[in-house]
Design a protein around this motif. Structure first.
Motif, PDB file in Angstrom:
ATOM      1  N   SER A   1     -44.946 -55.045 -21.327  1.00 57.56           N
ATOM      2  CA  SER A   1     -46.268 -55.526 -20.945  1.00 57.56           C
ATOM      3  C   SER A   1     -46.411 -55.520 -19.430  1.00 57.56           C
ATOM      4  N   VAL A   2     -47.648 -55.454 -18.973  1.00 59.07           N
ATOM      5  CA  VAL A   2     -47.971 -55.346 -17.546  1.00 59.07           C
ATOM      6  C   VAL A   2     -49.030 -56.386 -17.201  1.00 59.07           C
ATOM      7  N   GLU A   3     -48.858 -57.025 -16.055  1.00 59.23           N
ATOM      8  CA  GLU A   3     -49.888 -57.917 -15.536  1.00 59.23           C
ATOM      9  C   GLU A   3     -50.293 -57.459 -14.141  1.00 59.23           C
ATOM     10  N   VAL A   4     -51.582 -57.244 -13.941  1.00 60.74           N
ATOM     11  CA  VAL A   4     -52.154 -56.917 -12.640  1.00 60.74           C
ATOM     12  C   VAL A   4     -53.103 -58.052 -12.286  1.00 60.74           C
TER      13      VAL A   4
ATOM     14  N   LEU B   1     -48.113 -58.055  -9.202  1.00 58.13           N
ATOM     15  CA  LEU B   1     -47.813 -57.061 -10.227  1.00 58.13           C
ATOM     16  C   LEU B   1     -46.596 -57.555 -10.994  1.00 58.13           C
ATOM     17  N   ARG B   2     -46.725 -57.708 -12.304  1.00 63.28           N
ATOM     18  CA  ARG B   2     -45.625 -58.139 -13.156  1.00 63.28           C
ATOM     19  C   ARG B   2     -45.364 -57.062 -14.207  1.00 63.28           C
ATOM     20  N   LEU B   3     -44.095 -56.708 -14.355  1.00 60.48           N
ATOM     21  CA  LEU B   3     -43.694 -55.707 -15.341  1.00 60.48           C
ATOM     22  C   LEU B   3     -42.647 -56.345 -16.245  1.00 60.48           C
ATOM     23  N   PHE B   4     -43.104 -56.864 -17.383  1.00 58.53           N
ATOM     24  CA  PHE B   4     -42.215 -57.584 -18.280  1.00 58.53           C
ATOM     25  C   PHE B   4     -41.540 -56.616 -19.255  1.00 58.53           C
TER      26      PHE B   4
END
Length: 394
Positions: free
Chosen positions: A291-294, A374-377
C-alpha cells in the motif's frame, strides 16, 4: 530582495548533504550531556530551523545566541557534549555550523562516535542557560568512557560564523553503526548547529516477515538519492517521522515555467501538461509494497495535480550508475498509475499494479507543487540493501 543561490556554490557542496540528518531534534535527536551551557544551551545544536540572530537579545547570563555557547574557560581541559542520535546508522559527513558566532566561535572541534547497546539513563531537561555539569552528571557520563571512542573528525579548525564560511563540512569514513557522538570544543566558545548526515540502520532481524512496515521511512534506512527540483523543500522531508509540521517539512518544487498558457484536463480530470518533477528513494530494505500513502498535508494552494510511482530493483553497482547519470538510466516498472491529488489530504492506495520485490522507488508529480509525506507499506523480502551506497550528487 531575494538572494540567488550561486550554482558554483551549490556545486562545491559535499555529496553527503543529500543524506538524512540523523541527529535533528525532529527525528528524536537530543543532547544528553554538556560540560557547560553558560551563554546558550547545547540543545540548540539540534534544532531543525536554521540559526537566527537578534542584536538586541540578552539574557541574565549575557548575549542570547541561537546555538551552544560556553563561558570563557579559566580552568584546565575543554568543553564537550554527548549527542544521542534520533536515528542510529552510518554517518557520511558532518556540518558544524558556526552561524553568527563571529567573535566567539570555538576555534577547533573534534568528534568521536560510540555505539551503545542501550541509551544512557541520564539526560538534560529544561532551559540550561547559565548552567554547568554537576558532579553527579560528570560521574554518570564518565561511565561511558567517551574519551576513548573512535574519532570521526580529528582536532580541526573551525571558521567563524559569517555567511560565506560558517558551514564547516567534514567527510566521514567510518563504516560502523553509530548511536552517540561526543562533540568536543577546543577549548570553548560557540557552535550554532550540528548536522549529522547519513543513513539509518535498523535491526531487520527483529521484524517479522509477516509484519507490514514503512519500507522507505527515514527511521528504517530509506534515503533520497536524486531529484529534479527542491526549491522550497527537500524530498527527504517526505520520509520523516509523523505528519508534517508545516509546508517547510515537506517536498516542494518551484512552479514550472513550461506550463501551458491555458490549462486543459483529460477525461479523468488530470491536467495535460508537458513537464513534471521527480524524486528517487532507496528503500531501507528490499520488499514487497502492498500500500502507498501520499500526504499533501498543509499544501492547500500548491499541491500537485497528480502523481505516479514507479519502482525497480537495483544492485549497489547499478544504483551507483544511475546516480552518476542523474537517474537517466535504469528500467522502471509502474507501481501506481497517475492519480488525481487533492489539497491537504492523505491519499491511500491499495490497488497497485505490481506485486514483486523492489529496492528503489520514483515519485513523479505533475506539474509541480508540494507533498508532505510518502509512505510505502510492505514486507521486507531479501537481504538488506547495501548500506555502502554512493552519495548522491544532485
Amino acid at each position: 530582495m531575494a538572494e540567488r543561490r550561486a550554482a558554483a556554490k551549490a556545486a562545491a557542496e559535499p555529496d553527503f548533504l543529500q543524506s538524512n540528518d540523523l541527529a535533528c531534534e525532529a527525528v528524536g535527536g537530543k543532547v544528553i550531556f554538556a560540560t557547560d551551557e553558560w551563554f546558550a544551551p547545547a540543545a540548540n545544536l539540534l534544532k531543525r530551523e536554521p540559526p537566527a540572530f537578534s542584536a538586541s537579545a540578552f539574557t541574565q547570563c549575557g548575549k542570547w545566541m541561537d546555538g551552544w555557547e560556553t563561558r570563557r574557560k579559566r580552568t584546565t581541559g575543554h568543553d564537550w557534549s554527548i549527542v544521542q542520535l534520533g536515528v542510529p546508522g552510518l554517518i557520511y559527513g558532518l556540518d558544524v555550523d558556526t552561524s553568527f558566532f563571529t567573535g566567539n566561535h570555538s576555534p577547533c572541534v573534534s568528534v568521536q562516535a560510540g555505539c551503545l547497546d542501550k541509551p544512557p539513563a541520564f539526560s538534560l531537561e529544561g532551559d540550561r542557560t547559565g548552567m554547568a555539569a554537576s558532579d553527579g552528571q560528570l560521574a554518570a557520563v564518565a561511565k561511558l568512557g567517551s574519551e576513548a571512542w573512535p574519532e570521526l573528525v580529528c582536532v580541526s579548525e573551525l571558521k567563524p560564523g559569517y555567511s560565506d564560511c560558517c558551514h564547516n563540512y567534514f567527510k566521514v569514513n567510518f563504516n560502523h553503526r553509530v548511536t552517540h557522538l561526543r562533540l568536543n570544543m577546543h577549548p570553548d566558545g560557540g557552535i550554532a548547529r550540528l548536522r549529522v548526515y547519513g543513513v539509518g540502520q535498523r535491526d531487520w532481524s527483529s521484524v517479522s516477515p509477516h509484519q507490514d512496515v514503512d519500507l522507505v521511512a527515514l527511521t528504517n534506512g530509506g534515503v533520497c538519492l536524486g531529484y529534479s527540483d527542491a526549491h522550497f523543500g527537500h524530498p527527504r522531508n517526505m520520509i520523516g517521522p509523523g505528519r508534517a509540521a508545516n509546508m517547510a517539512d515537506g517536498w516542494e518544487t518551484a512552479r514550472r515555467l513550461d506550463r501551458p498558457k491555458d490549462l486543459k484536463v483529460d477525461q479523468r480530470g488530470i491536467l495535460q501538461v508537458p513537464g513534471w518533477e521527480w524524486a528517487v528513494f532507496a528503500l531501507g530494505h528490499p520488499g514487497l509494497i502492498s500500500s502507498v500513502e501520499v500526504d499533501t498535508n498543509h499544501f492547500k494552494g500548491n499541491f500537485p495535480d497528480s502523481c505516479r510511482i514507479e519502482v525497480c530493483s537495483l544492485t549497489a553497482e547499478e544504483e551507483a550508475q544511475c546516480i552518476s547519470t542523474r537517474w537517466n538510466s535504469g528500467t522502471w516498472q509502474l507501481l501506481l498509475p497517475p492519480q488525481k491529488l487533492r489539497p491537504h489530504r492523505r491519499h491511500l492506495y491499495r490497488e497497485l499494479a505490481l506485486r514483486s520485490a523492489v529496492s528503489h522507488v520514483r515519485l513523479t508529480i505533475s506539474p509541480d507543487g508540494g507533498v508532505s509525506r510518502l509512505r510505502l507499506f510492505g514486507r521486507p523480502t531479501a537481504a538488506p540493501a547495501n548500506q555502502e551506497r554512493a552519495a548522491s550528487k544532485l
